[in-house]
Design an enzyme around this catalytic site. Structure first.
Site, PDB file in Angstrom:
ATOM      1  CG  ASP A  87     116.037  -7.429 -46.209  1.00  0.00           C
ATOM      2  OD1 ASP A  87     115.029  -8.139 -46.043  1.00  0.00           O
ATOM      3  OD2 ASP A  87     116.422  -6.580 -45.373  1.00  0.00           O
ATOM      4  CG  HIS A 142     117.774  -0.227 -49.486  1.00  0.00           C
ATOM      5  ND1 HIS A 142     118.911   0.114 -48.789  1.00  0.00           N
ATOM      6  CD2 HIS A 142     117.386  -1.434 -48.990  1.00  0.00           C
ATOM      7  CE1 HIS A 142     119.216  -0.833 -47.921  1.00  0.00           C
ATOM      8  NE2 HIS A 142     118.284  -1.791 -48.019  1.00  0.00           N
ATOM      9  CG  HIS A 230     120.756  -9.364 -47.872  1.00  0.00           C
ATOM     10  ND1 HIS A 230     121.155  -9.717 -46.594  1.00  0.00           N
ATOM     11  CD2 HIS A 230     120.394  -8.056 -47.811  1.00  0.00           C
ATOM     12  CE1 HIS A 230     121.036  -8.658 -45.791  1.00  0.00           C
ATOM     13  NE2 HIS A 230     120.586  -7.650 -46.507  1.00  0.00           N
TER      14      HIS A 230
END
Length: 260
Positions: A87, A142, A230
């Protein structure tokens, strides 16, 4: 028509042997041009992809449903596929290192990208796509409060990533913060994107230490699990180091990586 004089006849018959020879040479020469060469390392593959435009990929047939996918549907008891997802990138430093680790171990990864980061780092998007990985939309900004926004904003946030990579299928959407509501689910599916969640969260974003990330994945992983990691949003050296330990460990346990 075949005759006792051969397969070809007519005005140009005398040129046929030469034409056939030219055809054969045309087919064989490119194959013969491929000779021994130095092996290309994963790092060199990633570096080469950095300057290349994203490669067009065929779009999978959409079967998106308005439910959050947390596990890969398995074919049976022997199916030990899992999905690695990353992510908040693309990040110019950490994303290529994540891709490099995946390529090194022959693993697949799905990168949940943020549109504003893609705008800053288009060359890193090319690295991901040209390495054979997939892109998941993770919104434009986001915004973890996306569910509270007006319908036009929600749709623009969800579709932004796909609009940035025409010719590359973006068939998943992951809500920022995992904050879903009916409208986000419905808009995702309307744009042929499967809502994508996760089953394993080692909280690598909080940088708990490489060993803690590895231990959390080892404890939580199961066949079919979608694993959340991530490549953006901060320093991701621990995630890269964890992959170097996890990827061979997962293979030793009989797991294989796949796309969700």
């Amino acid at each position: 028509m075949a005759t006792r004089n051969g397969l070809f006849r007519g005005v140009g018959a005398e040129r046929v042997p030469a034409l056939l020879a030219a055809l054969v040479l045309g087919l064989v020469a490119p194959l013969g041009a491929v000779g021994p060469h130095d092996p290309v390392t994963p790092a060199e593959e990633v570096a080469a992809a950095q300057d290349a435009p994203p490669a067009a990929q065929p779009a999978p047939v959409s079967s998106a449903k308005p439910v959050v996918l947390t596990d890969i549907p398995l074919a049976g008891p022997g199916d030990r596929r899992i999905a690695l997802t990353f992510d908040d990138g693309p990040d110019p430093k950490w994303t290529p290192q994540v891709v490099n680790a995946l390529v090194k171990y022959g693993a697949k990864g799905t990168f949940c990208m943020v549109g504003s980061q893609m705008e800053k780092n288009p060359e890193v998007v090319s690295v991901v796509v040209n390495a054979g990985m997939r892109i998941c939309a993770h919104s434009r900004t986001h915004d973890e409060q996306l569910a509270k926004r007006d319908p036009a904003t929600i749709e623009a946030e969800i579709t932004d990533v796909g609009n940035r990579v025409p010719g590359t299928p973006v068939t998943y959407f992951r809500a920022p913060g995992g904050n879903w509501d009916k409208q986000i689910l419905d808009v995702s599916v309307a744009h042929a994107m499967q809502p994508l969640g996760w089953a394993v969260d080692p909280r690598d974003w909080s940088r708990p230490g490489t060993d803690a990330i590895v231990a959390a994945v080892q404890k939580q992983v199961k066949p079919g699990a979608v694993i959340l990691l991530h490549d953006g949003g901060g320093t991701r050296s621990q995630t890269v180091e964890a992959l170097e330990k996890l990827l061979p460990w997962l293979a030793a346990q009989g797991y294989t990586t796949d796309f969700p």
